[in-house]
Scaffold this motif. Structure first.
Motif, PDB file in Angstrom:
ATOM      1  N   GLU A 137       0.834  -1.207   0.000  1.00 28.92           N
ATOM      2  CA  GLU A 137       0.000   0.000   0.000  1.00 28.92           C
ATOM      3  C   GLU A 137       0.870   1.259   0.000  1.00 28.92           C
ATOM      4  OE1 GLU A 137      -3.687   2.050   2.468  1.00 28.92           O
ATOM      5  OE2 GLU A 137      -2.892   0.127   3.156  1.00 28.92           O
ATOM      6  N   LEU A 138       1.872   1.305   0.844  1.00 29.38           N
ATOM      7  CA  LEU A 138       2.734   2.479   0.953  1.00 29.38           C
ATOM      8  C   LEU A 138       3.449   2.781  -0.357  1.00 29.38           C
ATOM      9  CD1 LEU A 138       4.240   4.706   2.526  1.00 29.38           C
ATOM     10  CD2 LEU A 138       5.878   2.936   3.233  1.00 29.38           C
ATOM     11  N   PHE A 139       4.102   1.779  -0.944  1.00 28.25           N
ATOM     12  CA  PHE A 139       4.880   2.037  -2.147  1.00 28.25           C
ATOM     13  C   PHE A 139       4.002   2.304  -3.368  1.00 28.25           C
ATOM     14  CE2 PHE A 139       8.107   0.524   0.685  1.00 28.25           C
ATOM     15  CZ  PHE A 139       9.189   1.334   0.371  1.00 28.25           C
ATOM     16  N   THR A 140       2.799   1.755  -3.393  1.00 34.70           N
ATOM     17  CA  THR A 140       1.855   2.095  -4.459  1.00 34.70           C
ATOM     18  C   THR A 140       1.450   3.562  -4.348  1.00 34.70           C
ATOM     19  OG1 THR A 140       1.019  -0.170  -4.616  1.00 34.70           O
ATOM     20  CG2 THR A 140      -0.428   1.587  -5.434  1.00 34.70           C
ATOM     21  N   LYS A 141       1.091   3.988  -3.148  1.00 38.38           N
ATOM     22  CA  LYS A 141       0.662   5.375  -2.954  1.00 38.38           C
ATOM     23  C   LYS A 141       1.807   6.356  -3.175  1.00 38.38           C
ATOM     24  CE  LYS A 141      -3.355   4.467  -0.176  1.00 38.38           C
ATOM     25  NZ  LYS A 141      -4.101   4.641   1.053  1.00 38.38           N
ATOM     26  N   ILE A 142       2.997   5.998  -2.737  1.00 35.47           N
ATOM     27  CA  ILE A 142       4.156   6.875  -2.924  1.00 35.47           C
ATOM     28  C   ILE A 142       4.435   7.054  -4.417  1.00 35.47           C
ATOM     29  CG2 ILE A 142       6.683   6.929  -2.640  1.00 35.47           C
ATOM     30  CD1 ILE A 142       5.074   7.924  -0.222  1.00 35.47           C
ATOM     31  N   SER A 143       4.341   5.989  -5.173  1.00 33.42           N
ATOM     32  CA  SER A 143       4.543   6.073  -6.620  1.00 33.42           C
ATOM     33  C   SER A 143       3.494   6.985  -7.253  1.00 33.42           C
ATOM     34  CB  SER A 143       4.496   4.685  -7.246  1.00 33.42           C
ATOM     35  OG  SER A 143       4.679   4.762  -8.637  1.00 33.42           O
ATOM     36  N   GLU A 144       2.242   6.824  -6.816  1.00 26.51           N
ATOM     37  CA  GLU A 144       1.158   7.665  -7.334  1.00 26.51           C
ATOM     38  C   GLU A 144       1.376   9.141  -7.003  1.00 26.51           C
ATOM     39  OE1 GLU A 144      -2.267   5.888  -5.503  1.00 26.51           O
ATOM     40  OE2 GLU A 144      -2.295   4.187  -6.894  1.00 26.51           O
ATOM     41  N   LEU A 145       2.099   9.414  -5.920  1.00 21.99           N
ATOM     42  CA  LEU A 145       2.376  10.793  -5.507  1.00 21.99           C
ATOM     43  C   LEU A 145       3.586  11.386  -6.228  1.00 21.99           C
ATOM     44  CD1 LEU A 145       1.729  10.526  -1.660  1.00 21.99           C
ATOM     45  CD2 LEU A 145       0.333  11.745  -3.363  1.00 21.99           C
ATOM     46  N   ARG A 185      11.085   0.607  -4.236  1.00 24.16           N
ATOM     47  CA  ARG A 185      10.610  -0.741  -3.959  1.00 24.16           C
ATOM     48  C   ARG A 185      10.659  -0.970  -2.454  1.00 24.16           C
ATOM     49  NH1 ARG A 185       9.077   0.174  -8.118  1.00 24.16           N
ATOM     50  NH2 ARG A 185       9.654  -0.632 -10.125  1.00 24.16           N
ATOM     51  N   PRO A 186       9.901  -1.924  -1.944  1.00 28.64           N
ATOM     52  CA  PRO A 186       9.931  -2.202  -0.506  1.00 28.64           C
ATOM     53  C   PRO A 186      11.337  -2.427   0.055  1.00 28.64           C
ATOM     54  CG  PRO A 186       8.053  -3.297  -1.477  1.00 28.64           C
ATOM     55  CD  PRO A 186       8.855  -2.704  -2.624  1.00 28.64           C
ATOM     56  N   ARG A 187      12.223  -3.007  -0.729  1.00 30.69           N
ATOM     57  CA  ARG A 187      13.588  -3.254  -0.226  1.00 30.69           C
ATOM     58  C   ARG A 187      14.282  -1.942   0.151  1.00 30.69           C
ATOM     59  NH1 ARG A 187      14.054  -4.302  -5.823  1.00 30.69           N
ATOM     60  NH2 ARG A 187      15.416  -2.797  -6.866  1.00 30.69           N
ATOM     61  N   HIS A 188      13.905  -0.827  -0.466  1.00 24.30           N
ATOM     62  CA  HIS A 188      14.512   0.458  -0.156  1.00 24.30           C
ATOM     63  C   HIS A 188      14.164   0.941   1.251  1.00 24.30           C
ATOM     64  CE1 HIS A 188      14.610   0.859  -4.716  1.00 24.30           C
ATOM     65  NE2 HIS A 188      15.865   0.732  -4.313  1.00 24.30           N
ATOM     66  N   GLY A 189      13.127   0.357   1.819  1.00 19.75           N
ATOM     67  CA  GLY A 189      12.753   0.693   3.193  1.00 19.75           C
ATOM     68  C   GLY A 189      13.849   0.395   4.193  1.00 19.75           C
ATOM     69  N   ALA A 190      14.746  -0.537   3.882  1.00 17.41           N
ATOM     70  CA  ALA A 190      15.857  -0.853   4.783  1.00 17.41           C
ATOM     71  C   ALA A 190      16.756   0.356   4.995  1.00 17.41           C
ATOM     72  CB  ALA A 190      16.672  -2.031   4.240  1.00 17.41           C
ATOM     73  N   VAL A 191      16.788   1.254   4.035  1.00 18.03           N
ATOM     74  CA  VAL A 191      17.540   2.507   4.166  1.00 18.03           C
ATOM     75  C   VAL A 191      16.602   3.632   4.593  1.00 18.03           C
ATOM     76  CG1 VAL A 191      18.836   4.281   2.917  1.00 18.03           C
ATOM     77  CG2 VAL A 191      19.325   1.861   2.505  1.00 18.03           C
ATOM     78  N   LEU A 192      15.525   3.811   3.883  1.00 18.90           N
ATOM     79  CA  LEU A 192      14.658   4.968   4.086  1.00 18.90           C
ATOM     80  C   LEU A 192      14.019   5.009   5.477  1.00 18.90           C
ATOM     81  CD1 LEU A 192      12.972   4.993   0.577  1.00 18.90           C
ATOM     82  CD2 LEU A 192      14.777   6.534   1.410  1.00 18.90           C
ATOM     83  N   ALA A 193      13.651   3.863   6.014  1.00 21.35           N
ATOM     84  CA  ALA A 193      12.977   3.829   7.310  1.00 21.35           C
ATOM     85  C   ALA A 193      13.882   4.278   8.450  1.00 21.35           C
ATOM     86  CB  ALA A 193      12.448   2.421   7.594  1.00 21.35           C
ATOM     87  N   LEU A 213      10.266  13.012  -0.134  1.00 23.69           N
ATOM     88  CA  LEU A 213       9.805  11.625  -0.038  1.00 23.69           C
ATOM     89  C   LEU A 213       9.482  11.260   1.403  1.00 23.69           C
ATOM     90  CD1 LEU A 213       9.371   8.697  -1.022  1.00 23.69           C
ATOM     91  CD2 LEU A 213      11.848   8.389  -0.814  1.00 23.69           C
ATOM     92  N   THR A 214      10.364  11.635   2.323  1.00 23.82           N
ATOM     93  CA  THR A 214      10.136  11.338   3.735  1.00 23.82           C
ATOM     94  C   THR A 214       8.839  11.968   4.221  1.00 23.82           C
ATOM     95  OG1 THR A 214      12.511  11.150   4.162  1.00 23.82           O
ATOM     96  CG2 THR A 214      11.105  11.591   6.065  1.00 23.82           C
ATOM     97  N   ALA A 215       8.604  13.220   3.856  1.00 15.06           N
ATOM     98  CA  ALA A 215       7.367  13.902   4.262  1.00 15.06           C
ATOM     99  C   ALA A 215       6.146  13.197   3.675  1.00 15.06           C
ATOM    100  CB  ALA A 215       7.409  15.367   3.828  1.00 15.06           C
ATOM    101  N   ALA A 216       6.232  12.800   2.409  1.00 13.10           N
ATOM    102  CA  ALA A 216       5.111  12.093   1.770  1.00 13.10           C
ATOM    103  C   ALA A 216       4.883  10.735   2.422  1.00 13.10           C
ATOM    104  CB  ALA A 216       5.377  11.935   0.271  1.00 13.10           C
ATOM    105  N   THR A 217       5.959  10.034   2.699  1.00  5.47           N
ATOM    106  CA  THR A 217       5.854   8.721   3.342  1.00  5.47           C
ATOM    107  C   THR A 217       5.222   8.847   4.728  1.00  5.47           C
ATOM    108  OG1 THR A 217       7.767   7.894   2.128  1.00  5.47           O
ATOM    109  CG2 THR A 217       7.181   6.714   4.128  1.00  5.47           C
ATOM    110  N   ASP A 218       5.679   9.837   5.491  1.00  6.87           N
ATOM    111  CA  ASP A 218       5.103  10.054   6.822  1.00  6.87           C
ATOM    112  C   ASP A 218       3.601  10.322   6.727  1.00  6.87           C
ATOM    113  OD1 ASP A 218       7.633   9.723   7.915  1.00  6.87           O
ATOM    114  OD2 ASP A 218       7.942  11.865   8.324  1.00  6.87           O
ATOM    115  N   ALA A 219       3.196  11.124   5.739  1.00  5.74           N
ATOM    116  CA  ALA A 219       1.772  11.445   5.576  1.00  5.74           C
ATOM    117  C   ALA A 219       0.967  10.210   5.185  1.00  5.74           C
ATOM    118  CB  ALA A 219       1.601  12.551   4.537  1.00  5.74           C
TER     119      ALA A 219
END
Length: 155
Positions: A27-35, A41-49, A108-114
């Motif tokens: 859900e998160l990565f689909t919405k982030i792409s739409e934004l 990709r989910p694997r990038h969460g290992a860094v971004l999170a 991206l961080t702000a969008a992800t947090d939202a």
């Protein structure tokens, strides 16, 4: 009753955690792409999170995410190519590098947090605000116990 049927009727912590994680990531990565944040990709969460706004060392990102430093290096390369992070010298140790979010990475961080806040708000509405707050409190305690970390150690 077979193991598979039992696990479907009474899933254990591993099953519940993985179902939640994979669904949340989807859900998160689909919405982030739409934004307007493509290529993630989910694997990038290992860094971004775990990435600090002021920058983080790859060794820290590896320790927090449970990934090998080489994996983190590959993910940082991918995120840098996408324009979300860059490597800079660590002012505390010029031999070390920090992974630092770019302006685009901070967007991206702000969008992800939202997006994550909206997802959590939906869950809270579905199960009740108090129940969701208690779920998060207990889940945090279980996660801390499982990983051997406390909230203070993560900050």
């Amino acid at each position: 009753m077979g193991r598979s049927r039992r696990k479907r009727q009474d899933p254990d912590l591993g099953i519940l955690s993985s179902r939640t994680l994979f669904s949340l990531q989807r859900e998160l990565f689909t919405k982030i792409s739409e934004l307007g944040f493509p290529g993630l990709r989910p694997r990038h969460g290992a860094v971004l999170a775990y990435l600090d706004d002021a920058g983080s060392r790859a060794t820290y990102l590896a320790a927090q995410s449970g990934q090998h430093k080489q994996v983190i290096g590959t993910l940082v390369d991918e995120l840098a190519a996408l324009g979300y992070v860059e490597r800079r010298p660590d002012p505390d140790d010029r031999r070390a590098k920090l992974v630092v979010p770019t302006a685009r990475g901070r967007e991206l961080t702000a969008a992800t947090d939202a997006v994550l806040a909206a997802i959590e708000a939906e869950h809270a509405r579905a199960v009740g605000e108090e129940a969701y707050a208690e779920f998060k409190r207990v889940f945090r305690l279980v996660a801390e116990r499982q990983t051997g970390l406390s909230s203070d150690a993560e900050t």
